[in-house]
Design a protein around this motif. Structure first.
Motif, PDB file in Angstrom:
ATOM      1  N   ASN A   1    -100.379  22.053 -72.863  1.00 19.79           N
ATOM      2  CA  ASN A   1    -101.602  22.195 -73.661  1.00 19.79           C
ATOM      3  C   ASN A   1    -102.810  22.618 -72.841  1.00 19.79           C
ATOM      4  OD1 ASN A   1    -100.908  21.856 -76.398  1.00 19.79           O
ATOM      5  ND2 ASN A   1    -100.650  19.663 -76.096  1.00 19.79           N
TER       6      ASN A   1
ATOM      7  N   ARG B   1    -102.655  25.248 -71.113  1.00 17.94           N
ATOM      8  CA  ARG B   1    -102.470  26.711 -71.115  1.00 17.94           C
ATOM      9  C   ARG B   1    -102.770  27.303 -69.735  1.00 17.94           C
ATOM     10  NH1 ARG B   1    -106.310  27.506 -75.673  1.00 17.94           N
ATOM     11  NH2 ARG B   1    -105.848  25.539 -76.648  1.00 17.94           N
TER      12      ARG B   1
ATOM     13  N   LYS C   1     -97.543  34.932 -72.798  1.00 16.30           N
ATOM     14  CA  LYS C   1     -97.425  34.097 -74.006  1.00 16.30           C
ATOM     15  C   LYS C   1     -98.807  33.690 -74.508  1.00 16.30           C
ATOM     16  CE  LYS C   1     -95.621  29.509 -75.297  1.00 16.30           C
ATOM     17  NZ  LYS C   1     -94.819  29.896 -76.449  1.00 16.30           N
ATOM     18  N   TRP C   2     -99.604  33.115 -73.631  1.00 21.37           N
ATOM     19  CA  TRP C   2    -100.889  32.590 -74.064  1.00 21.37           C
ATOM     20  C   TRP C   2    -101.954  33.663 -74.230  1.00 21.37           C
ATOM     21  CZ3 TRP C   2     -99.442  28.267 -70.302  1.00 21.37           C
ATOM     22  CH2 TRP C   2     -98.646  27.325 -70.961  1.00 21.37           C
TER      23      TRP C   2
ATOM     24  N   GLU D   1    -100.509  34.160 -78.064  1.00 15.83           N
ATOM     25  CA  GLU D   1    -100.447  32.945 -78.882  1.00 15.83           C
ATOM     26  C   GLU D   1    -101.751  32.178 -78.649  1.00 15.83           C
ATOM     27  OE1 GLU D   1     -96.802  30.841 -78.022  1.00 15.83           O
ATOM     28  OE2 GLU D   1     -95.581  32.464 -78.842  1.00 15.83           O
TER      29      GLU D   1
ATOM     30  N   TYR E   1    -103.293  27.873 -78.854  1.00 16.02           N
ATOM     31  CA  TYR E   1    -102.008  27.177 -78.797  1.00 16.02           C
ATOM     32  C   TYR E   1    -102.216  25.673 -78.700  1.00 16.02           C
ATOM     33  CZ  TYR E   1     -97.591  25.934 -76.372  1.00 16.02           C
ATOM     34  OH  TYR E   1     -96.406  25.373 -75.977  1.00 16.02           O
TER      35      TYR E   1
ATOM     36  N   LEU F   1     -99.615  22.127 -78.867  1.00 18.92           N
ATOM     37  CA  LEU F   1     -98.210  21.724 -78.827  1.00 18.92           C
ATOM     38  C   LEU F   1     -98.069  20.219 -78.965  1.00 18.92           C
ATOM     39  CD1 LEU F   1     -95.146  22.203 -77.863  1.00 18.92           C
ATOM     40  CD2 LEU F   1     -96.070  21.855 -75.558  1.00 18.92           C
TER      41      LEU F   1
ATOM     42  N   TYR G   1     -95.437  23.780 -82.244  1.00 20.64           N
ATOM     43  CA  TYR G   1     -96.764  24.184 -81.784  1.00 20.64           C
ATOM     44  C   TYR G   1     -97.357  25.147 -82.786  1.00 20.64           C
ATOM     45  CZ  TYR G   1     -94.555  28.362 -79.544  1.00 20.64           C
ATOM     46  OH  TYR G   1     -93.858  29.510 -79.269  1.00 20.64           O
TER      47      TYR G   1
ATOM     48  N   TYR H   1    -100.403  28.223 -83.363  1.00 19.70           N
ATOM     49  CA  TYR H   1    -101.195  29.242 -82.684  1.00 19.70           C
ATOM     50  C   TYR H   1    -101.563  30.305 -83.706  1.00 19.70           C
ATOM     51  CZ  TYR H   1     -97.006  32.167 -82.814  1.00 19.70           C
ATOM     52  OH  TYR H   1     -95.920  32.885 -83.241  1.00 19.70           O
TER      53      TYR H   1
ATOM     54  N   ASP I   1     -90.381  30.657 -85.662  1.00 21.93           N
ATOM     55  CA  ASP I   1     -91.777  30.718 -86.087  1.00 21.93           C
ATOM     56  C   ASP I   1     -91.869  30.799 -87.607  1.00 21.93           C
ATOM     57  OD1 ASP I   1     -93.268  31.090 -83.467  1.00 21.93           O
ATOM     58  OD2 ASP I   1     -91.784  32.679 -83.348  1.00 21.93           O
TER      59      ASP I   1
END
Length: 157
Positions: free
Chosen positions: A28, A30, A65-66, A69, A72, A74, A92, A94, A127
């Protein structure tokens, strides 16, 4: 004051639950470098259909990813554990760069070395599109889930 037990194998129920929460809190942030430090230098991942080897690839993967997303958040929950293995389920939330929200559901199987670093991670993830009203994960944009925020079971997930 009782000292905190180290989060290394062999796991007890308490140390396995603490290990899962520590992983959740780390993800979390990130912060790809911080997350990667919890894995062995030669760690092996399967994340969906992507295969990753080593910390440098973990950092690259999480950076990408971040970047897509956004916001985010989680939540992880222990499912089962053994001496050097933990299974978790997670969800999670996003949004993408157009503002569409999603919730990803999944399961992970983890294997640790004697120092408590994860050497293997298998993740299966799906997802689901959400409306703003369907969102359930509400806390500060970056950082750990507050202790009073419900977990997956309490949220009915």
């Amino acid at each position: 004051m009782t000292p905190t037990p180290p989060l290394v194998p062999p796991f007890t129920l308490d140390t396995a639950i603490a290990k899962v929460r520590a992983a959740e809190d780390s993800w979390n942030t990130r912060d790809p470098e911080r997350v990667a430090d919890a894995y062995t230098p030669d760690s092996w991942w399967r994340n969906r259909s992507t295969f990753i080897q080593g910390r440098a690839q973990i950092v690259d993967f999480l950076t990408d990813k971040w970047a897509t997303e956004l916001e985010y958040r989680l939540i992880k929950e222990i499912w089962a554990f053994g001496d050097d293995r933990i299974a978790v389920r997670f969800a999670y939330e996003y949004h993408d760069d157009t503002g569409r929200w999603f919730r990803a559901y999944g399961n992970e199987n983890w294997e640790f070395n004697a120092d408590g670093l994860m050497r293997t991670r298998h993740a299966s993830i799906n997802d689901v599109a959400l409306t703003e009203a369907d969102r359930l994960f509400h806390w500060d944009r970056s950082g750990p889930r507050p202790t009073d925020h419900p977990g997956l079971t309490e949220l009915g997930l």
